[in-house]
Scaffold this motif. Structure first.
Motif, PDB file in Angstrom:
ATOM      1  N   ILE A 106      13.074 -23.224 -25.767  1.00  0.00           N
ATOM      2  CA  ILE A 106      13.089 -21.840 -26.249  1.00  0.00           C
ATOM      3  C   ILE A 106      11.678 -21.341 -26.514  1.00  0.00           C
ATOM      4  O   ILE A 106      11.328 -20.192 -26.184  1.00  0.00           O
ATOM      5  N   PHE A 107      10.825 -22.184 -27.086  1.00  0.00           N
ATOM      6  CA  PHE A 107       9.482 -21.737 -27.467  1.00  0.00           C
ATOM      7  C   PHE A 107       8.458 -21.920 -26.352  1.00  0.00           C
ATOM      8  O   PHE A 107       7.345 -21.400 -26.464  1.00  0.00           O
ATOM      9  N   THR A 108       8.806 -22.655 -25.298  1.00  0.00           N
ATOM     10  CA  THR A 108       7.832 -22.875 -24.218  1.00  0.00           C
ATOM     11  C   THR A 108       8.166 -22.096 -22.953  1.00  0.00           C
ATOM     12  O   THR A 108       7.307 -21.951 -22.086  1.00  0.00           O
ATOM     13  N   ARG A 109       9.395 -21.589 -22.844  1.00  0.00           N
ATOM     14  CA  ARG A 109       9.764 -20.790 -21.677  1.00  0.00           C
ATOM     15  C   ARG A 109       9.666 -19.313 -22.045  1.00  0.00           C
ATOM     16  O   ARG A 109      10.446 -18.804 -22.846  1.00  0.00           O
ATOM     17  N   PRO A 110       8.697 -18.599 -21.488  1.00  0.00           N
ATOM     18  CA  PRO A 110       8.468 -17.197 -21.885  1.00  0.00           C
ATOM     19  C   PRO A 110       9.679 -16.309 -21.664  1.00  0.00           C
ATOM     20  O   PRO A 110       9.925 -15.381 -22.442  1.00  0.00           O
ATOM     21  N   GLU A 111      10.467 -16.565 -20.611  1.00  0.00           N
ATOM     22  CA  GLU A 111      11.603 -15.688 -20.338  1.00  0.00           C
ATOM     23  C   GLU A 111      12.690 -15.796 -21.415  1.00  0.00           C
ATOM     24  O   GLU A 111      13.511 -14.881 -21.552  1.00  0.00           O
ATOM     25  N   LEU A 112      12.700 -16.883 -22.192  1.00  0.00           N
ATOM     26  CA  LEU A 112      13.682 -17.029 -23.250  1.00  0.00           C
ATOM     27  C   LEU A 112      13.238 -16.374 -24.551  1.00  0.00           C
ATOM     28  O   LEU A 112      14.061 -15.848 -25.297  1.00  0.00           O
ATOM     29  N   VAL A 115      12.506 -11.849 -25.026  1.00  0.00           N
ATOM     30  CA  VAL A 115      13.495 -10.838 -25.403  1.00  0.00           C
ATOM     31  C   VAL A 115      13.313 -10.380 -26.848  1.00  0.00           C
ATOM     32  O   VAL A 115      13.846  -9.326 -27.227  1.00  0.00           O
ATOM     33  N   PHE A 116      12.577 -11.132 -27.657  1.00  0.00           N
ATOM     34  CA  PHE A 116      12.338 -10.692 -29.027  1.00  0.00           C
ATOM     35  C   PHE A 116      11.528  -9.401 -29.070  1.00  0.00           C
ATOM     36  O   PHE A 116      11.609  -8.646 -30.031  1.00  0.00           O
ATOM     37  N   PHE A 117      10.730  -9.143 -28.028  1.00  0.00           N
ATOM     38  CA  PHE A 117       9.935  -7.917 -28.026  1.00  0.00           C
ATOM     39  C   PHE A 117      10.826  -6.671 -27.893  1.00  0.00           C
ATOM     40  O   PHE A 117      10.436  -5.587 -28.328  1.00  0.00           O
ATOM     41  N   VAL A 118      12.002  -6.827 -27.297  1.00  0.00           N
ATOM     42  CA  VAL A 118      12.932  -5.708 -27.209  1.00  0.00           C
ATOM     43  C   VAL A 118      13.388  -5.293 -28.605  1.00  0.00           C
ATOM     44  O   VAL A 118      13.668  -4.111 -28.865  1.00  0.00           O
ATOM     45  N   THR A 281      24.113  -1.112 -20.664  1.00  0.00           N
ATOM     46  CA  THR A 281      23.269  -1.623 -19.578  1.00  0.00           C
ATOM     47  C   THR A 281      23.578  -3.068 -19.210  1.00  0.00           C
ATOM     48  O   THR A 281      23.148  -3.520 -18.141  1.00  0.00           O
ATOM     49  N   GLY A 282      24.275  -3.794 -20.070  1.00  0.00           N
ATOM     50  CA  GLY A 282      24.524  -5.208 -19.792  1.00  0.00           C
ATOM     51  C   GLY A 282      23.281  -6.062 -19.846  1.00  0.00           C
ATOM     52  O   GLY A 282      23.276  -7.183 -19.330  1.00  0.00           O
ATOM     53  N   GLY A 283      22.226  -5.543 -20.464  1.00  0.00           N
ATOM     54  CA  GLY A 283      20.960  -6.284 -20.524  1.00  0.00           C
ATOM     55  C   GLY A 283      20.054  -6.047 -19.343  1.00  0.00           C
ATOM     56  O   GLY A 283      18.989  -6.675 -19.243  1.00  0.00           O
ATOM     57  N   ALA A 284      20.421  -5.138 -18.426  1.00  0.00           N
ATOM     58  CA  ALA A 284      19.580  -4.869 -17.251  1.00  0.00           C
ATOM     59  C   ALA A 284      18.428  -3.946 -17.634  1.00  0.00           C
ATOM     60  O   ALA A 284      18.371  -3.389 -18.728  1.00  0.00           O
ATOM     61  N   THR A 285      17.520  -3.766 -16.691  1.00  0.00           N
ATOM     62  CA  THR A 285      16.327  -2.901 -16.822  1.00  0.00           C
ATOM     63  C   THR A 285      15.550  -3.197 -18.112  1.00  0.00           C
ATOM     64  O   THR A 285      15.091  -2.288 -18.805  1.00  0.00           O
ATOM     65  N   GLY A 286      15.379  -4.480 -18.412  1.00  0.00           N
ATOM     66  CA  GLY A 286      14.550  -4.869 -19.551  1.00  0.00           C
ATOM     67  C   GLY A 286      15.146  -4.566 -20.901  1.00  0.00           C
ATOM     68  O   GLY A 286      14.402  -4.478 -21.888  1.00  0.00           O
ATOM     69  N   THR A 287      16.463  -4.419 -21.006  1.00  0.00           N
ATOM     70  CA  THR A 287      17.098  -4.110 -22.296  1.00  0.00           C
ATOM     71  C   THR A 287      17.840  -5.311 -22.881  1.00  0.00           C
ATOM     72  O   THR A 287      18.567  -5.168 -23.848  1.00  0.00           O
ATOM     73  N   GLN A 288      17.638  -6.477 -22.319  1.00  0.00           N
ATOM     74  CA  GLN A 288      18.361  -7.659 -22.804  1.00  0.00           C
ATOM     75  C   GLN A 288      17.828  -8.087 -24.173  1.00  0.00           C
ATOM     76  O   GLN A 288      16.639  -8.316 -24.351  1.00  0.00           O
TER      77      GLN A 288
END
Length: 337
Positions: A106-112, A115-118, A281-288
């Motif tokens: 969780i802390f080493t994979r940026p894609e995980l 999403v906190f920035f959203v 949006t289902g989390g699409a377009t950067g809204t996840q």
């Protein structure tokens, strides 16, 4: 003469002895009567106070709520924590203990963790939401015409189901939808896709959350303001204090605990947003959001262990933020009277 003087002392002595015996008998009888009157009642009182049933009665009333709380809250949390140390896929009966590998991922994979920035969009929206709710709560706490009508308008969105709100605003923001039609009536032509790019989509979704949850904060603030004694306002008006002075020196200090509670709810809510972005949006377009990602990890990619670790991380972050907030803004008792 001699016989008369000898008989008198003897009669007096007999009379004195009989009076003494009678007094003692009366005293013993009075004590027995008092003991008879007090004995049964005192015995019953002492037996009830010392009875084990009296001591366990509060726990009997708490048994059902505690059982439900433990069964549906603490047991699932304990299970989630145990799953976070495994590679369980949610279906197989076999699970392997992998230690802290899920937390490291969780802390080493940026894609995980990205999403906190959203959540920053929803946190900024929460600030707007608290300010707007506090403004209307202060205004409608004074004697104004149609104030009950406006109270109902502000609180009504919170009563609507979140899924229904998501579908309503999905048509509101779609191309050629309600928003574009209103802008066209106002002479503003736009072909902008409101849910087509990350920034516009997140701002739109955050605006929907403001519309929905402002009523909750409004009711909290209004209830706290109405609990302030009216004598304080009367004294302030006699001293020449205006509405701003009354808010600054009377209302704000009195509702400080409620503002602190709203801040905690705003932070935890911005980190755990789910309904509106998932429906629209289902989390699409950067809204996840973090919760949507956790749901997909568990039920779409069958990584229940990793999803459980993500949920534990979210829980720890909320607890940490709450602890820091309570340290920075402690709940001091305010006594204005």
């Amino acid at each position: 003469m001699t016989h008369t003087t000898d008989t008198a002392p003897e009669g007096a002595a007999m009379t004195g002895r009989s009076s003494t015996r009678k007094a003692k008998a009366d005293t013993r009888g009075s004590r027995r009567n008092q003991a008879g009157r007090r004995g049964p009642t005192a015995g019953r009182t002492r037996s009830w106070r010392d009875s084990p049933l009296r001591r366990i009665t509060p726990w009997l009333f708490l048994a059902a709520p505690l059982a439900l709380l433990i069964t549906f809250t603490y047991v699932p949390v304990a299970s989630m924590i145990s799953y976070s140390f495994t590679d369980w896929d949610g279906v197989s009966p076999d699970r392997e203990n992998v230690g802290f590998d899920n937390y490291v991922s969780i802390f080493t994979r940026p894609e995980l963790f990205r999403v906190f920035f959203v959540s920053g969009y929803y946190l900024a929206a929460s600030v707007v939401q608290i300010v707007v709710a506090l403004y209307f709560a202060v205004i409608l706490s004074f004697n104004l015409r149609f104030r009950n009508f406006f109270k109902g308008i502000l609180f009504f969105p919170y009563l609507i189901n979140g899924v229904a709100i998501g579908f309503v605003f999905l048509y509101f923001f779609q191309d050629g939808g309600t928003l574009d039609s209103v802008l066209a009536w106002l002479g503003v032509s736009t072909d902008h896709a409101w849910l087509g790019d990350p920034t516009s989509a997140n701002v739109s979704l955050a605006g929907v959350s403001v519309w929905r949850f402002t009523g909750l904060n409004f009711v909290l603030f209004l209830g706290a303001i109405q609990s302030i004694p009216s004598e304080l306002y009367e004294a302030a008006e006699l001293d020449g204090a205006g509405k701003w002075q009354q808010f600054r020196h009377i209302i704000a200090p009195s509702i400080k605990p409620v503002i602190s509670l709203s801040a905690i709810l705003a932070i935890s809510g911005s980190l755990s947003v789910f309904e509106i972005p998932y429906i629209m949006t289902g989390g699409a377009t950067g809204t996840q959001t973090f919760v949507i990602q956790t749901i997909k990890l568990a039920f779409q990619f069958n990584k229940t262990g990793l999803a459980s670790a993500a949920a534990v991380v979210l829980l720890l972050i909320i607890l940490l933020i709450t602890w820091i907030q309570r340290r920075l803004v402690p709940d001091d008792k305010v006594d204005l009277v």
